[in-house]
Scaffold this motif. Structure first.
Motif, PDB file in Angstrom:
ATOM      1  N   ASP A   1       0.856  -1.198   0.000  1.00 37.59           N
ATOM      2  CA  ASP A   1       0.000   0.000   0.000  1.00 37.59           C
ATOM      3  C   ASP A   1       0.885   1.239   0.000  1.00 37.59           C
ATOM      4  O   ASP A   1       1.478   1.560   1.025  1.00 37.59           O
ATOM      5  CB  ASP A   1      -0.875  -0.029   1.267  1.00 37.59           C
ATOM      6  CG  ASP A   1      -1.674   1.241   1.438  1.00 37.59           C
ATOM      7  OD1 ASP A   1      -1.957   1.927   0.438  1.00 37.59           O
ATOM      8  OD2 ASP A   1      -2.038   1.553   2.598  1.00 37.59           O
TER       9      ASP A   1
ATOM     10  N   ALA B   1       1.791   5.342  -1.913  1.00 34.60           N
ATOM     11  CA  ALA B   1       1.607   6.435  -2.865  1.00 34.60           C
ATOM     12  C   ALA B   1       2.554   6.204  -4.036  1.00 34.60           C
ATOM     13  O   ALA B   1       3.628   5.624  -3.865  1.00 34.60           O
ATOM     14  CB  ALA B   1       1.945   7.762  -2.185  1.00 34.60           C
TER      15      ALA B   1
ATOM     16  N   LYS C   1       3.497  13.130   4.384  1.00 29.76           N
ATOM     17  CA  LYS C   1       4.769  12.902   5.079  1.00 29.76           C
ATOM     18  C   LYS C   1       5.680  14.110   4.934  1.00 29.76           C
ATOM     19  O   LYS C   1       6.529  14.356   5.788  1.00 29.76           O
ATOM     20  CB  LYS C   1       5.424  11.615   4.578  1.00 29.76           C
ATOM     21  CG  LYS C   1       4.670  10.406   5.121  1.00 29.76           C
ATOM     22  CD  LYS C   1       5.271   9.067   4.807  1.00 29.76           C
ATOM     23  CE  LYS C   1       4.400   8.006   5.508  1.00 29.76           C
ATOM     24  NZ  LYS C   1       4.565   6.670   4.997  1.00 29.76           N
TER      25      LYS C   1
ATOM     26  N   GLY D   1       3.372  -5.149   4.593  1.00 31.40           N
ATOM     27  CA  GLY D   1       2.407  -5.270   5.699  1.00 31.40           C
ATOM     28  C   GLY D   1       3.122  -5.464   7.032  1.00 31.40           C
ATOM     29  O   GLY D   1       2.596  -5.099   8.088  1.00 31.40           O
TER      30      GLY D   1
ATOM     31  N   GLU E   1       3.927  -2.189   9.129  1.00 28.50           N
ATOM     32  CA  GLU E   1       2.717  -1.632   9.749  1.00 28.50           C
ATOM     33  C   GLU E   1       2.308  -2.459  10.971  1.00 28.50           C
ATOM     34  O   GLU E   1       1.884  -1.918  11.991  1.00 28.50           O
ATOM     35  CB  GLU E   1       1.571  -1.603   8.724  1.00 28.50           C
ATOM     36  CG  GLU E   1       1.714  -0.521   7.648  1.00 28.50           C
ATOM     37  CD  GLU E   1       2.753  -0.822   6.566  1.00 28.50           C
ATOM     38  OE1 GLU E   1       3.225  -1.982   6.484  1.00 28.50           O
ATOM     39  OE2 GLU E   1       3.113   0.113   5.817  1.00 28.50           O
TER      40      GLU E   1
HETATM   41  N1  LIG Z   1      -6.114   8.632  -0.041  1.00 22.27           N
HETATM   42  C1  LIG Z   1      -5.130   9.177  -0.714  1.00 22.27           C
HETATM   43  O1  LIG Z   1      -5.340  10.051  -1.550  1.00 22.27           O
HETATM   44  C2  LIG Z   1      -3.708   8.742  -0.471  1.00 22.27           C
HETATM   45  C3  LIG Z   1      -2.693   9.306  -1.246  1.00 22.27           C
HETATM   46  C4  LIG Z   1      -1.388   8.875  -1.022  1.00 22.27           C
HETATM   47  C5  LIG Z   1      -1.098   7.939  -0.039  1.00 22.27           C
HETATM   48  N2  LIG Z   1      -2.122   7.417   0.698  1.00 22.27           N
HETATM   49  C6  LIG Z   1      -1.826   6.455   1.766  1.00 22.27           C
HETATM   50  O2  LIG Z   1      -0.655   6.861   2.442  1.00 22.27           O
HETATM   51  C7  LIG Z   1      -0.097   5.742   3.108  1.00 22.27           C
HETATM   52  C8  LIG Z   1       1.387   5.854   3.072  1.00 22.27           C
HETATM   53  O3  LIG Z   1       1.886   5.747   1.737  1.00 22.27           O
HETATM   54  P1  LIG Z   1       3.463   5.782   1.502  1.00 22.27           P
HETATM   55  O4  LIG Z   1       3.708   5.845   0.059  1.00 22.27           O
HETATM   56  O5  LIG Z   1       4.044   6.831   2.372  1.00 22.27           O
HETATM   57  O6  LIG Z   1       3.875   4.348   2.081  1.00 22.27           O
HETATM   58  P2  LIG Z   1       5.354   3.754   2.282  1.00 22.27           P
HETATM   59  O7  LIG Z   1       6.334   4.393   1.373  1.00 22.27           O
HETATM   60  O8  LIG Z   1       5.622   3.750   3.747  1.00 22.27           O
HETATM   61  O9  LIG Z   1       5.182   2.258   1.770  1.00 22.27           O
HETATM   62  C9  LIG Z   1       4.327   1.426   2.469  1.00 22.27           C
HETATM   63  C10 LIG Z   1       4.276   0.067   1.835  1.00 22.27           C
HETATM   64  O10 LIG Z   1       5.591  -0.484   1.699  1.00 22.27           O
HETATM   65  C11 LIG Z   1       5.693  -1.645   2.532  1.00 22.27           C
HETATM   66  N3  LIG Z   1       7.044  -1.684   3.098  1.00 22.27           N
HETATM   67  C12 LIG Z   1       7.683  -0.681   3.744  1.00 22.27           C
HETATM   68  N4  LIG Z   1       8.894  -1.057   4.145  1.00 22.27           N
HETATM   69  C13 LIG Z   1       9.052  -2.346   3.728  1.00 22.27           C
HETATM   70  C14 LIG Z   1      10.096  -3.308   3.824  1.00 22.27           C
HETATM   71  N5  LIG Z   1      11.254  -3.040   4.437  1.00 22.27           N
HETATM   72  N6  LIG Z   1       9.902  -4.527   3.289  1.00 22.27           N
HETATM   73  C15 LIG Z   1       8.734  -4.835   2.673  1.00 22.27           C
HETATM   74  N7  LIG Z   1       7.705  -3.955   2.544  1.00 22.27           N
HETATM   75  C16 LIG Z   1       7.859  -2.734   3.058  1.00 22.27           C
HETATM   76  C17 LIG Z   1       4.657  -1.474   3.581  1.00 22.27           C
HETATM   77  O11 LIG Z   1       4.286  -2.688   4.194  1.00 22.27           O
HETATM   78  C18 LIG Z   1       3.535  -0.879   2.740  1.00 22.27           C
HETATM   79  O12 LIG Z   1       2.893  -1.850   1.969  1.00 22.27           O
HETATM   80  C19 LIG Z   1      -0.707   4.523   2.417  1.00 22.27           C
HETATM   81  O13 LIG Z   1      -1.581   3.920   3.343  1.00 22.27           O
HETATM   82  C20 LIG Z   1      -1.495   5.089   1.241  1.00 22.27           C
HETATM   83  O14 LIG Z   1      -2.691   4.378   0.944  1.00 22.27           O
HETATM   84  C21 LIG Z   1      -3.410   7.804   0.500  1.00 22.27           C
END
Ligand SMILES: NC(=O)c1ccc[n+]([C@@H]2O[C@H](COP(=O)([O-])OP(=O)(O)OC[C@H]3O[C@@H](n4cnc5c(N)ncnc54)[C@H](O)[C@@H]3O)[C@@H](O)[C@H]2O)c1
Length: 351
Positions: free
Chosen positions: A177, A179, A187, A307, A310
């Motif tokens: 999950d 962006a 962030k 996952g 988280e």
């Molecule tokens: N609603 C919206 O418009 C919107 C827009 C952008 C983001 N979001 C949400 O923002 C949240 C954060 O997004 P992000 O891009 O900052 O996430 P992120 O860069 O932290 O990546 C998270 C994903 O990477 C996986 N991950 C992280 N480290 C890992 C590792 N060492 N090994 C394996 N997998 C790993 C996590 O389990 C997760 O699936 C998400 O929940 C996303 O849905 C929502």
């Protein structure tokens, strides 16, 4: 840094949303999902959004108790209009309908348009995997001037457009999950509030120069842009999200003739697939386990599955409390006070 108890924080946020017109069950669900984002370590999608949700509701940009309405499709296909309800409410409603349709047909596809912010998209993948289904979600975000620059470009043209895939697996599912921007825009705000830099490769200034300064997006000067993750690959995925979640659902893309002053508006194209109707059982589950074991054996204890981070954050924050930076806690408390919540009730959320 203040730490907050998740259950009391949920009550506080639900109380705030109730005061701006949300029915108790809607307010509770939105609060649960926002607090869950903090619990899972995604502070960008938790408490820092609450004052904005309150403001958007007060401005009439959110219709607090709107349900999604099916406006097209039949059988395993559905198009829903969220009528600008809270995304945590409409998103769960349409995902539940998609799961029910996948139970009947094996595969369901649904579009959701005109909904306020869907928050952490992993919430919908978690619903799918809890039902034993695979969930796949493409989302676009139209919220003010677009923030993500296309590969090779220098200014914001797209949203942060997340993609999420959930796959059932014992004892814990795979939830991928993220962006499609190098980091979620929230962030950058968290870093700006905390006075910290963002990782290299995430931002460019308005002149296209690389930067790690969060003020590029939230400071006083001309605004820069976020980059996609993975160069041309992330850019391609972001563009596809605009098309699948924005154009195909009818919600609209970040194309400039579409209005971008309706709060945080998400479009979502979701697929729910029952693996038992496609793959052999128990062969599929065994193969999923085998490939996960194989990749994790590369560096035992160090290779995580999507996952896992988280789940680790949640285990820690459930017991230690949710840390909030002073700006986020100050903004949340000030908003609660303005809504008439007593100081004693606000402070009750502190660990
Ligand atoms: N609603 C919206 O418009 C919107 C827009 C952008 C983001 N979001 C949400 O923002 C949240 C954060 O997004 P992000 O891009 O900052 O996430 P992120 O860069 O932290 O990546 C998270 C994903 O990477 C996986 N991950 C992280 N480290 C890992 C590792 N060492 N090994 C394996 N997998 C790993 C996590 O389990 C997760 O699936 C998400 O929940 C996303 O849905 C929502």
């Amino acid at each position: 840094m203040p730490r907050l108890a998740h259950d009391k924080l949920t009550d506080l946020v639900a109380g705030m949303l109730t005061r701006v017109g949300a029915a108790p069950e809607v307010a509770h669900q939105v609060a649960v999902d926002l607090v869950e984002a903090n619990l899972q370590g995604h502070d960008s999608h938790g408490m820092q959004l609450v004052p904005r949700y309150v403001e958007n509701t007060e401005k009439g940009l959110i219709t607090p108790n709107a349900m999604a309405e099916q406006v097209g499709g039949a059988g395993s296909l559905a198009v829903w209009d969220g009528h600008m309800g809270y995304g945590q409410w409409t998103g769960r409603q349409v995902t539940a309908a998609g799961i029910a349709a996948a139970r009947e047909h094996g595969l369901a596809c649904f579009g959701l348009r005109n909904t306020h912010h869907l928050g952490r998209i992993g919430a919908y993948a978690e619903m799918a995997v809890e039902a034993g289904m695979i969930g796949l979600f493409f989302v676009n975000a139209v919220s003010g001037a677009p923030v993500v620059s296309p590969f090779g470009g220098t200014d914001g043209r797209m949203g942060t457009n997340p993609i999420c895939i959930g796959i059932p697996k014992a004892p814990a599912p795979i939830i991928l999950d993220f962006a499609t921007s190098a980091i979620a825009v929230g962030k950058v705000k968290v870093a700006f509030n905390a006075g910290k830099p963002v990782p290299a490769g995430a931002l460019v200034t308005h002149e296209g120069a690389p930067s790690t300064d969060a003020a590029v997006m939230y400071g006083q000067g001309p605004r820069g842009a976020l980059l996609s993750f993975g160069g041309h690959k992330g850019y391609g995925l972001a563009l596809v999200c605009e098309i699948l979640a924005g154009a195909l659902t009818g919600g609209g893309t970040n194309e400039p003739k579409n209005p971008n002053n309706r709060g945080i508006v998400n479009g979502m194209l979701g697929f729910v697939l029952d693996p038992a109707r496609l793959a052999e059982t128990p062969g599929f589950g065994q193969e999923v386990q085998a490939i996960c074991d194989h990749v994790q054996a590369s560096a035992p204890g160090r290779v995580l599955l999507p996952g896992d981070p988280e789940r680790r954050a949640k285990a820690e924050r459930m017991t230690q409390g949710i840390p909030l930076d002073d700006v986020t806690w100050g903004d949340l408390s000030a908003c609660a006070t303005r809504l008439g919540i007593a100081e004693r009730e606000i402070r009750a959320a502190l660990v």
